[in-house]
Design an enzyme around this catalytic site. Structure first.
Site, PDB file in Angstrom:
ATOM      1  N   CYS A  61       0.844  -1.197   0.000  1.00 23.06           N
ATOM      2  CA  CYS A  61       0.000   0.000   0.000  1.00 23.06           C
ATOM      3  C   CYS A  61       0.876   1.243   0.000  1.00 23.06           C
ATOM      4  O   CYS A  61       1.338   1.690   1.058  1.00 23.06           O
ATOM      5  CB  CYS A  61      -0.922   0.000   1.219  1.00 23.06           C
TER       6      CYS A  61
ATOM      7  N   CYS B  21      -0.372   4.179   2.234  1.00 24.36           N
ATOM      8  CA  CYS B  21      -0.215   4.011   3.680  1.00 24.36           C
ATOM      9  C   CYS B  21       1.244   4.131   4.095  1.00 24.36           C
ATOM     10  O   CYS B  21       1.584   4.867   5.027  1.00 24.36           O
ATOM     11  CB  CYS B  21      -0.737   2.632   4.104  1.00 24.36           C
ATOM     12  N   ASP B  22       2.100   3.379   3.434  1.00 23.74           N
ATOM     13  CA  ASP B  22       3.469   3.208   3.906  1.00 23.74           C
ATOM     14  C   ASP B  22       4.481   4.126   3.235  1.00 23.74           C
ATOM     15  O   ASP B  22       5.627   4.223   3.693  1.00 23.74           O
ATOM     16  CB  ASP B  22       3.898   1.752   3.707  1.00 23.74           C
TER      17      ASP B  22
END
Length: 518
Positions: A344, A347-348
């Site tokens: 992701c 997200c990361d």
């Protein structure tokens, strides 16, 4: 800090505060502390029941706690919770201020019953759409149980901690100083992991349920649509899902859902669940299907067994278990998952600020990931197996304009390399020449498509394609009469949300037609 529109909206929300509380800030002389001080000053100025103090002594600066008079709630933020976490901040303000949460009495009672000291720390990023669910769940637990404490930490702002704890994926949750879990988790999932008897009690309840007319297995767009269409027929309908919303929860921007110019996955997932709840549908979350037992005679009931130990019966089934990100299946990928290997980028990505990363996959997802990451990291290397990228032309044009992106085509990734604790490189083979090359980097984002969630059907009479997808007919029925399937788990081409919803609706209508003709 807050523009006029946001300030006006926040002011309206804060009118719901019914009891006084304090914001206790721990600040230093840095720019981020000044920024947080401005934000908290604006918030306190919007409600006469909120008092701001700046004499906090927390070791993390900038940070702040939300405390009621003579009560340490155990709820705190380290950093400036804007971006996706602004919603978490607003909810925390309201709930500390006495506004009741939209949580069932049964769940709140389960929270109150937790025993032992539980000190949670959650590392998040402001661009992570998965993080707010975790932050809000743990905040709620802290508010309703004095044994629970929670601090939400902006990983990008506290890089020393991130490096020390080797946090390379968000949300990352620690409990009493030890790793607890990573990735999106609902309140129910967290409680099930902390309260070890919860799953057993829930399984016993499910085993006592009478048979459904239609049981939908899966809670993504296909499953939600199937539930709505079945319930509207006035028949007994249930939905058993591992997590309601499915992979939509992990999707950032949605711009092709007809009639909605743009939205985000978690918002759409919440809307789907809310729509289903408008009908008499029995929603059973945290249920992972592990075995299918088709009816053995006409008129008999199909059975689905779940990992929790529960078994549900139904006259018809709609299988909508969706798909998940495909893995490369190369050495080092599993070993370094969440230690540099990620799936992701939204997200990361912030955790790799200023570092070198690779994106595997040249389709729309891969190219979009490379474009997004290019604004955060030092260098992006996009590796595509085929000789040409498969992404839309407009995305390829944007990618080509970025100076810190290198595209390698006709290459097969052979290994993710690391030093035992984190990723430090990637090995690939040039398909044309067979030459093996190495890329020095700190992160690998895998974006190579989907694999259907049908492992639980292996050995069952439900016919699957060579790719493991459920084969259905024009009405959505599988090879077993009375068992239907819909969405990304099936052979239907073009895995899209809007298509999954249509297929789910069709499968429910097919199931109803089967019932009235049986």
């Amino acid at each position: 800090m807050l523009d006029d529109t946001l300030k006006s909206q926040l002011n309206a929300y804060l009118q719901k505060v019914t009891q006084p509380f304090e914001i206790v800030a721990s600040l230093d002389d840095g720019a981020k502390s000044q920024e947080l001080h401005r934000l908290l000053t604006e918030i306190a100025g919007l409600c006469d029941k909120i008092t701001l103090r700046t004499d906090g002594q927390d070791a993390r600066t900038p940070s702040f706690a939300l405390n009621r008079p003579d009560e340490d709630t155990g709820l705190a933020f380290a950093g400036i919770p804007m971006g996706h976490e602004f919603t978490s901040l607003v909810l925390a303000l309201l709930q500390v201020g006495g506004h009741p949460p939209k949580t069932s009495d049964e769940v709140l009672e389960q929270i109150r019953g937790l025993e032992g000291e539980l000190h949670f720390e959650t590392y998040y990023s402001l661009s992570c759409q998965n993080c707010p669910d975790v932050v809000q769940a743990l905040n709620l637990m802290a508010l309703f149980n004095p044994n629970v404490r929670h601090v939400a930490i902006d990983g990008a702002l506290f890089q020393d901690e991130v490096e020390q704890r080797q946090v390379m994926s968000v949300p990352s949750i620690y409990l009493n100083g030890e790793p607890f879990d990573q990735g999106r988790m609902s309140l129910e999932q967290i409680l099930a992991k902390v309260d070890t008897g919860a799953a057993r009690r829930e399984a016993a309840k499910l085993n006592d349920k009478s048979a459904f007319d239609v049981l939908v297995v899966g809670g993504g767009p296909a499953g939600a649509a199937a539930a709505v269409y079945a319930a509207r027929k006035g028949i007994r309908t249930g939905v058993a899902a591992e997590r309601f919303g499915g992979q939509v929860l992990d999707t950032m921007a949605i711009e092709n859902f007809i009639s909605v110019p743009e939205t985000e996955g978690p918002k759409l997932a919440a809307a789907l669940e809310e729509h289903v709840k408008q009908y008499d549908v029995d929603i059973m979350n945290l249920q992972r299907a592990v075995k299918l037992k088709p009816a053995t005679a006409p008129g008999a009931e199909h059975q689905v067994e779940f990992e929790s130990g529960a078994t549900l019966k139904s006259r018809t089934l709609v299988l909508a278990t969706g798909a998940r990100w495909r893995e490369m299946g190369v050495p080092g990928e599993a070993e370094y998952r969440n230690k540099g290997v990620a799936y992701c980028p939204h997200c990361d990505g912030p955790l790799f600020k200023g570092k070198r990363v690779a994106v595997i996959g040249g389709g729309n997802s891969g190219v979009e990931a490379a474009i997004d990451l290019a604004g955060l990291v030092a260098e992006v290397t996009l590796i595509e197996f085929m000789d040409e990228l498969r992404a839309d032309a407009v995305l390829q044009k944007k990618l080509a304009s970025l100076t810190n992106v290198t595209v390698i085509k006709g290459a097969r990734t052979t290994e993710v390399n690391g030093d035992g604790t984190r990723v430090n490189g990637l090995t690939y083979e040039e398909r044309a020449s067979g030459e093996v090359r190495w890329v020095d980097l700190e992160g690998v984002f895998v974006q190579i498509g989907l694999v259907p969630n049908t492992e639980w059907l292996e050995g069952s009479p439900v016919e699957l394609s060579e790719r493991g997808e459920i084969i259905t007919d024009a009405r959505g029925m599988t090879s077993i009469p009375g068992i239907f399937a819909a969405g990304d788990v099936t052979t239907v081409p073009y895995k899209q949300i809007v298509i999954a919803m249509g297929e789910g609706s069709k499968a429910a209508l097919g199931a109803f037609d089967h019932l009235i003709r049986s």
